[in-house]
Design a protein around this motif. Structure first.
Motif, PDB file in Angstrom:
ATOM      1  N   ASP A 182       5.548  13.371  -0.383  1.00  0.00           N
ATOM      2  CA  ASP A 182       6.289  12.758  -1.480  1.00  0.00           C
ATOM      3  C   ASP A 182       7.586  12.140  -0.991  1.00  0.00           C
ATOM      4  O   ASP A 182       8.019  11.099  -1.501  1.00  0.00           O
ATOM      5  CB  ASP A 182       6.550  13.769  -2.604  1.00  0.00           C
ATOM      6  CG  ASP A 182       7.337  14.983  -2.136  1.00  0.00           C
ATOM      7  OD1 ASP A 182       7.128  15.442  -0.998  1.00  0.00           O
ATOM      8  OD2 ASP A 182       8.174  15.473  -2.922  1.00  0.00           O
ATOM      9  N   GLN A 183       8.215  12.746   0.015  1.00  0.00           N
ATOM     10  CA  GLN A 183       9.417  12.141   0.605  1.00  0.00           C
ATOM     11  C   GLN A 183       9.051  10.963   1.500  1.00  0.00           C
ATOM     12  O   GLN A 183       9.647   9.887   1.408  1.00  0.00           O
ATOM     13  CB  GLN A 183      10.187  13.174   1.440  1.00  0.00           C
ATOM     14  CG  GLN A 183      11.006  14.138   0.640  1.00  0.00           C
ATOM     15  CD  GLN A 183      12.041  14.800   1.536  1.00  0.00           C
ATOM     16  OE1 GLN A 183      12.845  14.137   2.182  1.00  0.00           O
ATOM     17  NE2 GLN A 183      12.005  16.131   1.563  1.00  0.00           N
ATOM     18  N   LEU A 184       8.076  11.168   2.371  1.00  0.00           N
ATOM     19  CA  LEU A 184       7.679  10.138   3.333  1.00  0.00           C
ATOM     20  C   LEU A 184       7.290   8.842   2.637  1.00  0.00           C
ATOM     21  O   LEU A 184       7.671   7.748   3.069  1.00  0.00           O
ATOM     22  CB  LEU A 184       6.525  10.658   4.199  1.00  0.00           C
ATOM     23  CG  LEU A 184       6.014   9.758   5.312  1.00  0.00           C
ATOM     24  CD1 LEU A 184       7.097   9.448   6.337  1.00  0.00           C
ATOM     25  CD2 LEU A 184       4.814  10.404   5.996  1.00  0.00           C
ATOM     26  N   ALA A 185       6.550   8.947   1.550  1.00  0.00           N
ATOM     27  CA  ALA A 185       6.095   7.748   0.828  1.00  0.00           C
ATOM     28  C   ALA A 185       7.264   6.919   0.305  1.00  0.00           C
ATOM     29  O   ALA A 185       7.129   5.706   0.110  1.00  0.00           O
ATOM     30  CB  ALA A 185       5.176   8.139  -0.324  1.00  0.00           C
ATOM     31  N   ARG A 186       8.414   7.544   0.107  1.00  0.00           N
ATOM     32  CA  ARG A 186       9.569   6.835  -0.461  1.00  0.00           C
ATOM     33  C   ARG A 186      10.361   6.035   0.564  1.00  0.00           C
ATOM     34  O   ARG A 186      11.128   5.159   0.181  1.00  0.00           O
ATOM     35  CB  ARG A 186      10.492   7.835  -1.163  1.00  0.00           C
ATOM     36  CG  ARG A 186       9.868   8.390  -2.417  1.00  0.00           C
ATOM     37  CD  ARG A 186      10.881   9.205  -3.201  1.00  0.00           C
ATOM     38  NE  ARG A 186      10.289   9.660  -4.438  1.00  0.00           N
ATOM     39  CZ  ARG A 186      10.067  10.933  -4.730  1.00  0.00           C
ATOM     40  NH1 ARG A 186      10.401  11.880  -3.893  1.00  0.00           N
ATOM     41  NH2 ARG A 186       9.523  11.251  -5.883  1.00  0.00           N
ATOM     42  N   TRP A 187      10.222   6.361   1.844  1.00  0.00           N
ATOM     43  CA  TRP A 187      11.039   5.648   2.832  1.00  0.00           C
ATOM     44  C   TRP A 187      10.233   4.977   3.939  1.00  0.00           C
ATOM     45  O   TRP A 187      10.770   4.151   4.675  1.00  0.00           O
ATOM     46  CB  TRP A 187      12.098   6.579   3.443  1.00  0.00           C
ATOM     47  CG  TRP A 187      11.566   7.741   4.227  1.00  0.00           C
ATOM     48  CD1 TRP A 187      11.352   9.000   3.767  1.00  0.00           C
ATOM     49  CD2 TRP A 187      11.205   7.760   5.613  1.00  0.00           C
ATOM     50  NE1 TRP A 187      10.867   9.806   4.779  1.00  0.00           N
ATOM     51  CE2 TRP A 187      10.769   9.063   5.924  1.00  0.00           C
ATOM     52  CE3 TRP A 187      11.205   6.796   6.626  1.00  0.00           C
ATOM     53  CZ2 TRP A 187      10.339   9.437   7.192  1.00  0.00           C
ATOM     54  CZ3 TRP A 187      10.773   7.155   7.896  1.00  0.00           C
ATOM     55  CH2 TRP A 187      10.345   8.467   8.168  1.00  0.00           C
ATOM     56  N   TRP A 188       8.959   5.274   4.067  1.00  0.00           N
ATOM     57  CA  TRP A 188       8.167   4.711   5.167  1.00  0.00           C
ATOM     58  C   TRP A 188       7.928   3.231   4.925  1.00  0.00           C
ATOM     59  O   TRP A 188       7.503   2.822   3.854  1.00  0.00           O
ATOM     60  CB  TRP A 188       6.829   5.451   5.283  1.00  0.00           C
ATOM     61  CG  TRP A 188       6.073   5.060   6.513  1.00  0.00           C
ATOM     62  CD1 TRP A 188       5.083   4.121   6.603  1.00  0.00           C
ATOM     63  CD2 TRP A 188       6.259   5.579   7.829  1.00  0.00           C
ATOM     64  NE1 TRP A 188       4.634   4.037   7.894  1.00  0.00           N
ATOM     65  CE2 TRP A 188       5.348   4.916   8.670  1.00  0.00           C
ATOM     66  CE3 TRP A 188       7.110   6.528   8.379  1.00  0.00           C
ATOM     67  CZ2 TRP A 188       5.255   5.185  10.032  1.00  0.00           C
ATOM     68  CZ3 TRP A 188       7.019   6.795   9.732  1.00  0.00           C
ATOM     69  CH2 TRP A 188       6.104   6.128  10.547  1.00  0.00           C
ATOM     70  N   GLY A 189       8.186   2.439   5.922  1.00  0.00           N
ATOM     71  CA  GLY A 189       7.936   1.004   5.843  1.00  0.00           C
ATOM     72  C   GLY A 189       9.220   0.195   5.762  1.00  0.00           C
ATOM     73  O   GLY A 189      10.291   0.726   5.483  1.00  0.00           O
ATOM     74  N   PRO A 190       9.110  -1.087   6.020  1.00  0.00           N
ATOM     75  CA  PRO A 190      10.274  -1.970   5.954  1.00  0.00           C
ATOM     76  C   PRO A 190      10.811  -2.085   4.521  1.00  0.00           C
ATOM     77  O   PRO A 190      10.197  -1.617   3.569  1.00  0.00           O
ATOM     78  CB  PRO A 190       9.729  -3.320   6.442  1.00  0.00           C
ATOM     79  CG  PRO A 190       8.438  -3.018   7.112  1.00  0.00           C
ATOM     80  CD  PRO A 190       7.910  -1.775   6.469  1.00  0.00           C
ATOM     81  N   ASN A 191      11.938  -2.741   4.403  1.00  0.00           N
ATOM     82  CA  ASN A 191      12.582  -2.942   3.106  1.00  0.00           C
ATOM     83  C   ASN A 191      11.607  -3.504   2.075  1.00  0.00           C
ATOM     84  O   ASN A 191      10.818  -4.406   2.387  1.00  0.00           O
ATOM     85  CB  ASN A 191      13.769  -3.891   3.230  1.00  0.00           C
ATOM     86  CG  ASN A 191      14.907  -3.290   4.022  1.00  0.00           C
ATOM     87  OD1 ASN A 191      14.965  -2.080   4.238  1.00  0.00           O
ATOM     88  ND2 ASN A 191      15.825  -4.126   4.457  1.00  0.00           N
ATOM     89  N   ASP A 192      11.673  -2.961   0.884  1.00  0.00           N
ATOM     90  CA  ASP A 192      10.918  -3.426  -0.283  1.00  0.00           C
ATOM     91  C   ASP A 192       9.416  -3.142  -0.214  1.00  0.00           C
ATOM     92  O   ASP A 192       8.666  -3.633  -1.054  1.00  0.00           O
ATOM     93  CB  ASP A 192      11.175  -4.917  -0.568  1.00  0.00           C
ATOM     94  CG  ASP A 192      12.651  -5.187  -0.813  1.00  0.00           C
ATOM     95  OD1 ASP A 192      13.296  -4.377  -1.496  1.00  0.00           O
ATOM     96  OD2 ASP A 192      13.158  -6.214  -0.311  1.00  0.00           O
ATOM     97  N   PHE A 193       8.957  -2.377   0.768  1.00  0.00           N
ATOM     98  CA  PHE A 193       7.556  -1.952   0.825  1.00  0.00           C
ATOM     99  C   PHE A 193       7.410  -0.640   0.071  1.00  0.00           C
ATOM    100  O   PHE A 193       8.332   0.169   0.025  1.00  0.00           O
ATOM    101  CB  PHE A 193       7.088  -1.753   2.274  1.00  0.00           C
ATOM    102  CG  PHE A 193       6.655  -3.009   2.963  1.00  0.00           C
ATOM    103  CD1 PHE A 193       5.318  -3.229   3.258  1.00  0.00           C
ATOM    104  CD2 PHE A 193       7.581  -3.972   3.330  1.00  0.00           C
ATOM    105  CE1 PHE A 193       4.910  -4.391   3.907  1.00  0.00           C
ATOM    106  CE2 PHE A 193       7.182  -5.135   3.976  1.00  0.00           C
ATOM    107  CZ  PHE A 193       5.849  -5.346   4.259  1.00  0.00           C
TER     108      PHE A 193
END
Length: 147
Positions: free
Chosen positions: A32-43
């Protein structure tokens, strides 16, 4: 110092994060945390499978700000709590990602080494990956500051 087998095939960055290694590691191990920050901006991300253990699969779709979907699949190769995560991205572009966490007081030095299959692939990916990896770490730091 790079931990890549072939430094010419690697894209790497490092960062000192204002959280301890336990909190940084938790941002990786908790989907649940990882999904919120993984990936470049606006992904954004939709996780289909997340098995945070050696040999475990991580299957997800990254959703770009332009509406495009990017299927991803990785296998966790090594997990050392609070210190090291190694995953292999098993779809194109193939790479191995090694994340190393080292305590520095109440902060964490994070080393991020993304090793591609060859120096030629790394050279092609470096402009995109270098920028994207910095954005990912910016998002990680913002997430750590908010929890």
């Amino acid at each position: 110092m790079s931990q890549a087998n072939n430094p010419n095939a690697a894209v790497s960055t490092e960062r000192v994060l204002s959280s301890n290694p336990r909190k940084v590691f938790a941002a990786f191990e908790q989907p649940d945390q990882l999904a919120r920050w993984w990936g470049p901006n606006d992904f954004t991300n939709t996780f289909e499978q997340f098995e945070f253990k050696p040999g475990g699969r991580w299957v997800f779709v990254m959703h770009g700000p332009n509406g495009a979907n990017y299927p991803n699949e990785s296998v966790f190769r090594e997990i050392q709590p609070d210190t090291r995560i190694v995953l292999e991205h098993v779809v194109k572009p193939w790479y191995s990602l090694t994340v190393t966490l080292t305590a520095r007081g109440d902060q964490t030095h994070l080393s991020w080494v993304q090793e591609f299959e060859s120096p030629e692939v790394a050279a092609k990916m470096r402009p995109l990956s270098g920028t994207a990896n910095e954005q990912v770490l910016d998002r990680l730091q913002a997430r750590l500051s908010s929890v």
